[in-house]
Design a protein around this motif. Structure first.
Motif, PDB file in Angstrom:
ATOM      1  N   ARG A   6       0.826  -1.209   0.000  1.00 29.84           N
ATOM      2  CA  ARG A   6       0.000   0.000   0.000  1.00 29.84           C
ATOM      3  C   ARG A   6       0.861   1.260   0.000  1.00 29.84           C
ATOM      4  NH1 ARG A   6      -1.494   0.042   4.831  1.00 29.84           N
ATOM      5  NH2 ARG A   6      -0.283   1.874   5.427  1.00 29.84           N
ATOM      6  N   ILE A   7       1.909   1.262   0.806  1.00 29.04           N
ATOM      7  CA  ILE A   7       2.793   2.428   0.920  1.00 29.04           C
ATOM      8  C   ILE A   7       3.410   2.772  -0.433  1.00 29.04           C
ATOM      9  CG2 ILE A   7       4.977   3.238   1.925  1.00 29.04           C
ATOM     10  CD1 ILE A   7       4.188   1.430   4.396  1.00 29.04           C
ATOM     11  N   LEU A   8       3.923   1.768  -1.116  1.00 31.21           N
ATOM     12  CA  LEU A   8       4.593   1.994  -2.398  1.00 31.21           C
ATOM     13  C   LEU A   8       3.592   2.432  -3.470  1.00 31.21           C
ATOM     14  CD1 LEU A   8       7.111  -1.011  -2.430  1.00 31.21           C
ATOM     15  CD2 LEU A   8       7.518   1.362  -1.743  1.00 31.21           C
ATOM     16  N   LYS A   9       2.412   1.810  -3.490  1.00 38.48           N
ATOM     17  CA  LYS A   9       1.394   2.180  -4.477  1.00 38.48           C
ATOM     18  C   LYS A   9       0.918   3.616  -4.275  1.00 38.48           C
ATOM     19  CE  LYS A   9      -0.623  -2.278  -5.773  1.00 38.48           C
ATOM     20  NZ  LYS A   9      -1.860  -3.114  -5.738  1.00 38.48           N
ATOM     21  N   ALA A  10       0.936   4.078  -3.031  1.00 41.30           N
ATOM     22  CA  ALA A  10       0.476   5.441  -2.737  1.00 41.30           C
ATOM     23  C   ALA A  10       1.559   6.481  -2.977  1.00 41.30           C
ATOM     24  CB  ALA A  10      -0.017   5.519  -1.290  1.00 41.30           C
ATOM     25  N   GLY A  11       2.762   6.044  -3.359  1.00 38.40           N
ATOM     26  CA  GLY A  11       3.827   6.985  -3.676  1.00 38.40           C
ATOM     27  C   GLY A  11       4.832   7.196  -2.559  1.00 38.40           C
ATOM     28  N   GLY A  12       4.750   6.386  -1.510  1.00 37.04           N
ATOM     29  CA  GLY A  12       5.716   6.494  -0.423  1.00 37.04           C
ATOM     30  C   GLY A  12       6.899   5.563  -0.639  1.00 37.04           C
TER      31      GLY A  12
ATOM     32  N   GLN B 164      -2.232  12.878   1.891  1.00 31.78           N
ATOM     33  CA  GLN B 164      -2.558  14.033   1.059  1.00 31.78           C
ATOM     34  C   GLN B 164      -2.897  13.698  -0.392  1.00 31.78           C
ATOM     35  OE1 GLN B 164      -2.896  17.220   2.304  1.00 31.78           O
ATOM     36  NE2 GLN B 164      -2.722  16.093   4.226  1.00 31.78           N
ATOM     37  N   ASN B 165      -2.897  12.422  -0.760  1.00 24.70           N
ATOM     38  CA  ASN B 165      -3.218  12.059  -2.139  1.00 24.70           C
ATOM     39  C   ASN B 165      -4.724  12.134  -2.364  1.00 24.70           C
ATOM     40  OD1 ASN B 165      -3.642  10.764  -4.643  1.00 24.70           O
ATOM     41  ND2 ASN B 165      -1.772   9.555  -4.400  1.00 24.70           N
ATOM     42  N   LYS B 166      -5.163  13.147  -3.098  1.00 28.13           N
ATOM     43  CA  LYS B 166      -6.595  13.394  -3.300  1.00 28.13           C
ATOM     44  C   LYS B 166      -7.248  12.372  -4.217  1.00 28.13           C
ATOM     45  CE  LYS B 166      -6.093  18.370  -2.545  1.00 28.13           C
ATOM     46  NZ  LYS B 166      -6.256  19.737  -3.105  1.00 28.13           N
TER      47      LYS B 166
ATOM     48  N   ASP C 145      -8.321   4.547   3.013  1.00 29.61           N
ATOM     49  CA  ASP C 145      -7.677   3.270   3.363  1.00 29.61           C
ATOM     50  C   ASP C 145      -6.535   2.911   2.422  1.00 29.61           C
ATOM     51  OD1 ASP C 145      -9.459   2.864   1.237  1.00 29.61           O
ATOM     52  OD2 ASP C 145      -9.772   0.761   1.771  1.00 29.61           O
ATOM     53  N   LYS C 146      -6.274   3.753   1.383  1.00 32.70           N
ATOM     54  CA  LYS C 146      -5.195   3.469   0.436  1.00 32.70           C
ATOM     55  C   LYS C 146      -4.060   4.482   0.528  1.00 32.70           C
ATOM     56  CE  LYS C 146      -7.569   0.075  -1.421  1.00 32.70           C
ATOM     57  NZ  LYS C 146      -7.180  -1.342  -1.170  1.00 32.70           N
ATOM     58  N   GLN C 147      -4.112   5.392   1.484  1.00 31.38           N
ATOM     59  CA  GLN C 147      -3.071   6.400   1.630  1.00 31.38           C
ATOM     60  C   GLN C 147      -1.765   5.771   2.135  1.00 31.38           C
ATOM     61  OE1 GLN C 147      -3.340   9.701   0.846  1.00 31.38           O
ATOM     62  NE2 GLN C 147      -5.483   9.518   0.210  1.00 31.38           N
ATOM     63  N   ILE C 148      -0.670   6.531   2.045  1.00 31.08           N
ATOM     64  CA  ILE C 148       0.631   6.029   2.505  1.00 31.08           C
ATOM     65  C   ILE C 148       0.518   5.523   3.941  1.00 31.08           C
ATOM     66  CG2 ILE C 148       3.012   6.678   3.051  1.00 31.08           C
ATOM     67  CD1 ILE C 148       2.872   8.715   0.777  1.00 31.08           C
ATOM     68  N   VAL C 149      -0.063   6.328   4.798  1.00 32.23           N
ATOM     69  CA  VAL C 149      -0.416   5.913   6.160  1.00 32.23           C
ATOM     70  C   VAL C 149      -1.927   5.987   6.268  1.00 32.23           C
ATOM     71  CG1 VAL C 149      -0.265   6.508   8.618  1.00 32.23           C
ATOM     72  CG2 VAL C 149       1.755   6.702   7.167  1.00 32.23           C
ATOM     73  N   THR C 150      -2.552   4.990   6.869  1.00 28.44           N
ATOM     74  CA  THR C 150      -4.003   4.952   6.968  1.00 28.44           C
ATOM     75  C   THR C 150      -4.442   4.742   8.400  1.00 28.44           C
ATOM     76  OG1 THR C 150      -6.019   3.828   6.225  1.00 28.44           O
ATOM     77  CG2 THR C 150      -4.042   2.474   6.448  1.00 28.44           C
ATOM     78  N   ALA C 151      -5.606   5.277   8.733  1.00 25.55           N
ATOM     79  CA  ALA C 151      -6.213   5.035  10.044  1.00 25.55           C
ATOM     80  C   ALA C 151      -7.070   3.770  10.032  1.00 25.55           C
ATOM     81  CB  ALA C 151      -7.081   6.229  10.447  1.00 25.55           C
ATOM     82  N   ASN C 152      -7.130   3.094   8.907  1.00 24.36           N
ATOM     83  CA  ASN C 152      -7.965   1.905   8.746  1.00 24.36           C
ATOM     84  C   ASN C 152      -7.569   0.826   9.753  1.00 24.36           C
ATOM     85  OD1 ASN C 152      -9.857   0.169   7.631  1.00 24.36           O
ATOM     86  ND2 ASN C 152      -8.441  -0.622   6.092  1.00 24.36           N
ATOM     87  N   PRO C 153      -8.451   0.453  10.669  1.00 29.56           N
ATOM     88  CA  PRO C 153      -8.059  -0.543  11.671  1.00 29.56           C
ATOM     89  C   PRO C 153      -8.303  -1.973  11.213  1.00 29.56           C
ATOM     90  CG  PRO C 153     -10.245   0.260  12.185  1.00 29.56           C
ATOM     91  CD  PRO C 153      -9.805   0.990  10.926  1.00 29.56           C
ATOM     92  N   ASP C 154      -7.487  -2.902  11.694  1.00 25.52           N
ATOM     93  CA  ASP C 154      -7.868  -4.307  11.674  1.00 25.52           C
ATOM     94  C   ASP C 154      -8.917  -4.485  12.756  1.00 25.52           C
ATOM     95  OD1 ASP C 154      -6.141  -5.181   9.691  1.00 25.52           O
ATOM     96  OD2 ASP C 154      -4.516  -5.610  11.085  1.00 25.52           O
ATOM     97  N   VAL C 155     -10.002  -5.200  12.441  1.00 25.49           N
ATOM     98  CA  VAL C 155     -11.063  -5.445  13.409  1.00 25.49           C
ATOM     99  C   VAL C 155     -11.191  -6.947  13.633  1.00 25.49           C
ATOM    100  CG1 VAL C 155     -13.508  -5.127  13.968  1.00 25.49           C
ATOM    101  CG2 VAL C 155     -12.282  -3.349  12.698  1.00 25.49           C
ATOM    102  N   ASN C 156     -11.159  -7.363  14.884  1.00 26.32           N
ATOM    103  CA  ASN C 156     -11.167  -8.775  15.245  1.00 26.32           C
ATOM    104  C   ASN C 156     -12.346  -9.044  16.171  1.00 26.32           C
ATOM    105  OD1 ASN C 156     -10.379 -11.414  15.488  1.00 26.32           O
ATOM    106  ND2 ASN C 156      -8.416 -10.994  16.473  1.00 26.32           N
ATOM    107  N   HIS C 157     -13.130 -10.066  15.854  1.00 25.41           N
ATOM    108  CA  HIS C 157     -14.287 -10.448  16.665  1.00 25.41           C
ATOM    109  C   HIS C 157     -13.976 -11.751  17.396  1.00 25.41           C
ATOM    110  CE1 HIS C 157     -17.152  -7.600  14.630  1.00 25.41           C
ATOM    111  NE2 HIS C 157     -16.216  -7.692  13.699  1.00 25.41           N
ATOM    112  N   VAL C 158     -14.182 -11.769  18.695  1.00 27.93           N
ATOM    113  CA  VAL C 158     -13.900 -12.949  19.512  1.00 27.93           C
ATOM    114  C   VAL C 158     -15.117 -13.258  20.371  1.00 27.93           C
ATOM    115  CG1 VAL C 158     -12.414 -13.936  21.291  1.00 27.93           C
ATOM    116  CG2 VAL C 158     -11.443 -12.383  19.599  1.00 27.93           C
ATOM    117  N   GLU C 159     -15.479 -14.537  20.453  1.00 22.85           N
ATOM    118  CA  GLU C 159     -16.546 -14.956  21.356  1.00 22.85           C
ATOM    119  C   GLU C 159     -15.907 -15.425  22.651  1.00 22.85           C
ATOM    120  OE1 GLU C 159     -20.710 -17.499  21.187  1.00 22.85           O
ATOM    121  OE2 GLU C 159     -19.438 -17.281  19.413  1.00 22.85           O
TER     122      GLU C 159
END
Length: 380
Positions: free
Chosen positions: A228-234, A258-260, A265-279
């Protein structure tokens, strides 16, 4: 000239003698902020300590009664400043509650949206104003005192209009903070546990004394992150994005977003979290959420073992957390490990949650086989 790592960023210093004046203190601040609380389903203790760092950039949130059936816990490890971590500690759980997905029972989607929402809320006039109010006396964005005339609004409860984007002022074009933070949160509802993570803070569960990672440390050298980092230009240099940041996911750090032409979720750095569900079931002893100041010093299993030993002689969970912090604190700054800010939340479940079934045993076997972490920690 020498490289020195300040938490997650890389800086130059003129000589090693300046370390004590800038990055590290001459002696650690060992005073701790600790608290304990409980409800009819769980109890928790937490503790945080500045340690050797010149400033405290960790923050946390603990809301055992987020609503009538839900508990929320989060740790936020700031880098480049404390304001983003403090912002998340103040607002992220509120945004989870406000989500339509949450009202519909979809906790995973609501917490994912809340991570992205933090970046949106920190832009513009109101974002600038809130960050200035949470920051130092001299606002870091302009170097001037003008931010102090903007007093924070009281309350910010769930019944207020969500009008962040519409406030006008001299900083309406503020693109967001260049500092950032990790975020690792755990939401418990009945026997369901949802963990969301961006960065290298970590959540671990103890199941029959065995440590299982409920989150993945997002480092730039992980294959999916690197792609993702490389594809976004980082680029990645010495394990750091653009030679600066040693995290692949974080809230804030707007200079890397800053890539408009790319979604969030595709930016060099993303806030997109991994989400895990546990019973959850009766085999589950407790969960731990901690910033990397802890994980730099102890593996997941080492921490779980240490906690179990402490629980044999100490019932107050915050005291157990304090002992972990003391155990991890380095005697000096020579090695680097044990010199970071430290924050830890320990959540213990009140039994019975529910009986464990054959499916849970199969789940544990699957967990044991899943060793994606570079330290070969077990993950759910």
């Amino acid at each position: 000239m020498k490289y020195i790592s300040n938490n997650c960023r890389l800086y130059y210093i003129i000589s090693p003698q300046k370390i004590g004046m800038g990055i590290y203190l001459s002696s650690p601040k060992t005073e701790k902020f600790s608290e304990d609380d409980e409800n009819n389903k769980l109890r928790y203790g937490l503790s945080s300590m500045q340690g050797w760092r010149a400033t405290m950039e960790d923050a946390h949130a603990a809301h055992p009664d987020l609503d009538a059936s839900t508990s929320f816990f989060g740790v936020y490890d700031g880098h480049g400043g404390k304001v983003v971590a403090k912002f998340c500690a103040k607002y992220l759980h509120q945004q989870v509650l406000k989500s339509e997905a949450y009202s519909a029972g979809d906790i995973g989607t609501s917490v994912e949206k809340a991570f992205f929402r933090m970046d949106e809320m920190m832009r513009g006039q109101r974002g600038w104003r809130e960050l200035a109010a949470l920051g130092d006396k001299i606002n870091k964005f302009t170097g001037m005192l003008e931010g102090l005339i903007w007093s924070p609004k009281g309350g910010d409860g769930n019944n207020q209009v969500d009008d962040w984007a519409f406030e006008e002022g001299p900083h309406s074009d503020f693109s967001g903070p260049t500092s950032g933070c990790t975020a690792c949160v755990a939401i418990v509802r009945n026997n369901q546990l949802v963990v969301a993570n961006a960065g290298d803070s970590r959540c671990v569960i103890s199941r029959k004394g065995q440590a299982y990672n409920l989150s993945r440390d997002h480092k730039p050298d992980l294959e999916a992150e690197k792609e993702r980092i490389l594809k976004a230009g980082g680029f990645i240099h010495a394990g750091r994005i653009n030679g600066s940041l040693n995290l692949a996911r974080a809230i804030g750090d707007m200079e890397f977003k800053q890539n408009k032409y790319l979604p969030a979720d595709k930016q060099i750095v993303t806030a997109n979290p991994d989400v895990n569900h546990v019973e959850l079931c009766d085999d589950d002893d407790f969960i731990v959420l901690a910033c990397d100041g802890i994980w730099d010093c102890m593996s997941s299993q080492q921490l779980v073992d240490f906690i179990h030993e402490q629980l044999k002689k100490e019932s107050k969970l915050s005291v157990v957390c304090e002992r972990v912090l003391d155990r991890c604190l380095a005697p000096s700054t020579i090695g680097g490990e044990g010199c970071d800010n430290m924050t830890m939340i320990l959540v213990q479940f009140k039994k019975p949650i529910r009986s464990c079934s054959f499916a849970d045993e199969q789940s544990s076997q699957t967990i044991s086989a899943n060793t994606e972490s570079s330290r070969e920690e077990k993950r759910i």
